[in-house]
Scaffold this motif. Structure first.
Motif, PDB file in Angstrom:
ATOM      1  N   GLY A 156       1.310   8.379   0.382  1.00  0.00           N
ATOM      2  CA  GLY A 156       1.965   9.504   0.392  1.00  0.00           C
ATOM      3  C   GLY A 156       2.633  10.113   1.499  1.00  0.00           C
ATOM      4  N   SER A 165       4.050   5.700 -11.773  1.00  0.00           N
ATOM      5  CA  SER A 165       3.745   5.199 -10.289  1.00  0.00           C
ATOM      6  C   SER A 165       3.830   3.493 -10.209  1.00  0.00           C
ATOM      7  CB  SER A 165       1.972   5.288 -10.309  1.00  0.00           C
ATOM      8  OG  SER A 165       1.656   4.691  -9.082  1.00  0.00           O
ATOM      9  N   MET A 166       4.186   3.450  -8.926  1.00  0.00           N
ATOM     10  CA  MET A 166       4.459   1.942  -8.502  1.00  0.00           C
ATOM     11  C   MET A 166       3.064   1.585  -7.957  1.00  0.00           C
ATOM     12  SD  MET A 166       7.648   1.283  -9.399  1.00  0.00           S
ATOM     13  CE  MET A 166       7.999  -0.454  -8.534  1.00  0.00           C
ATOM     14  N   ARG A 167       2.297   2.175  -8.011  1.00  0.00           N
ATOM     15  CA  ARG A 167       0.950   1.477  -7.455  1.00  0.00           C
ATOM     16  C   ARG A 167       0.433   0.345  -8.231  1.00  0.00           C
ATOM     17  NH1 ARG A 167      -1.721   4.115  -3.818  1.00  0.00           N
ATOM     18  NH2 ARG A 167      -0.857   5.931  -4.500  1.00  0.00           N
ATOM     19  N   GLN A 214       0.810  -1.079  -0.021  1.00  0.00           N
ATOM     20  CA  GLN A 214       0.069  -0.035  -0.041  1.00  0.00           C
ATOM     21  C   GLN A 214       1.055   1.228  -0.008  1.00  0.00           C
ATOM     22  OE1 GLN A 214      -3.266  -0.138  -0.375  1.00  0.00           O
ATOM     23  NE2 GLN A 214      -3.021  -2.283  -0.474  1.00  0.00           N
ATOM     24  N   LEU A 215       1.103   1.902  -1.147  1.00  0.00           N
ATOM     25  CA  LEU A 215       1.848   3.105  -1.344  1.00  0.00           C
ATOM     26  C   LEU A 215       1.277   4.249  -0.603  1.00  0.00           C
ATOM     27  CD1 LEU A 215       2.993   2.632  -4.944  1.00  0.00           C
ATOM     28  CD2 LEU A 215       4.453   2.029  -2.926  1.00  0.00           C
ATOM     29  N   LEU A 231      11.059   3.502  -2.164  1.00  0.00           N
ATOM     30  CA  LEU A 231       9.836   3.989  -2.471  1.00  0.00           C
ATOM     31  C   LEU A 231       9.566   5.385  -1.718  1.00  0.00           C
ATOM     32  CD1 LEU A 231       7.931   0.580  -2.577  1.00  0.00           C
ATOM     33  CD2 LEU A 231       8.483   1.849  -4.511  1.00  0.00           C
ATOM     34  N   GLY A 261       6.416   7.888  -1.930  1.00  0.00           N
ATOM     35  CA  GLY A 261       5.042   8.146  -2.341  1.00  0.00           C
ATOM     36  C   GLY A 261       4.833   7.021  -3.222  1.00  0.00           C
ATOM     37  N   ASP A 262       4.473   7.286  -4.565  1.00  0.00           N
ATOM     38  CA  ASP A 262       4.156   6.166  -5.346  1.00  0.00           C
ATOM     39  C   ASP A 262       5.174   5.810  -6.426  1.00  0.00           C
ATOM     40  OD1 ASP A 262       3.398   8.236  -7.024  1.00  0.00           O
ATOM     41  OD2 ASP A 262       1.698   7.397  -7.751  1.00  0.00           O
ATOM     42  N   ARG A 263       6.588   6.645  -6.376  1.00  0.00           N
ATOM     43  CA  ARG A 263       7.608   6.603  -7.286  1.00  0.00           C
ATOM     44  C   ARG A 263       8.347   5.718  -6.488  1.00  0.00           C
ATOM     45  NH1 ARG A 263       6.287   8.745 -11.746  1.00  0.00           N
ATOM     46  NH2 ARG A 263       4.746  10.565 -11.293  1.00  0.00           N
TER      47      ARG A 263
END
Length: 124
Positions: free
Chosen positions: A27, A105-107, A24-25, A49, A51-53
């Protein structure tokens, strides 16, 4: 197709696999670091990681070999999903080190993989 898959597997040495299943990425400004497994070559790797980067960091990694370059692949959280090229290739410095920013995004990403491929990378 079997022949093409065999050729890819024969030339693709999995270098780093960071399992991020169910991640769960969040913020915010806190970086999360996931140690990676390195197989087939010397060296270490981790995924940072924020955030989502994501950023892949490799250290003391063996060079990919003459006429080859490392290529980053992403696989969704589904174990049956096919890995897709991340659009990133890289070499390593004299000490075998590199920091590689991952695009987008890595999401939803379940695995980050690196293989040695011909210069220019491959599509499958």
């Amino acid at each position: 197709m079997r022949r093409a898959l065999g050729a890819v597997l024969a030339t693709a040495v999995v270098v780093a696999v960071a399992v991020v299943v169910g991640l769960q990425l969040a913020g915010g400004g806190t970086a999360r670091v996931i140690e990676a497994r390195v197989a087939g070559v010397a060296g270490s790797a981790r995924l940072r990681l924020l955030g989502d980067r994501g950023e892949l960091i490799v250290e003391h990694l063996s060079p990919p070999g003459r006429g080859s370059i490392y290529e980053v692949w992403l696989q969704s959280g589904s174990a049956s999903a096919r890995p897709t090229p991340a659009g990133v290739t890289f070499g390593v410095g004299p000490g075998g080190d590199a920091e590689v920013g991952l695009p987008g995004s890595m999401r939803g990403v379940g695995k980050v993989m690196v293989t040695a491929e011909p210069v220019g990378g491959t599509a499958a």
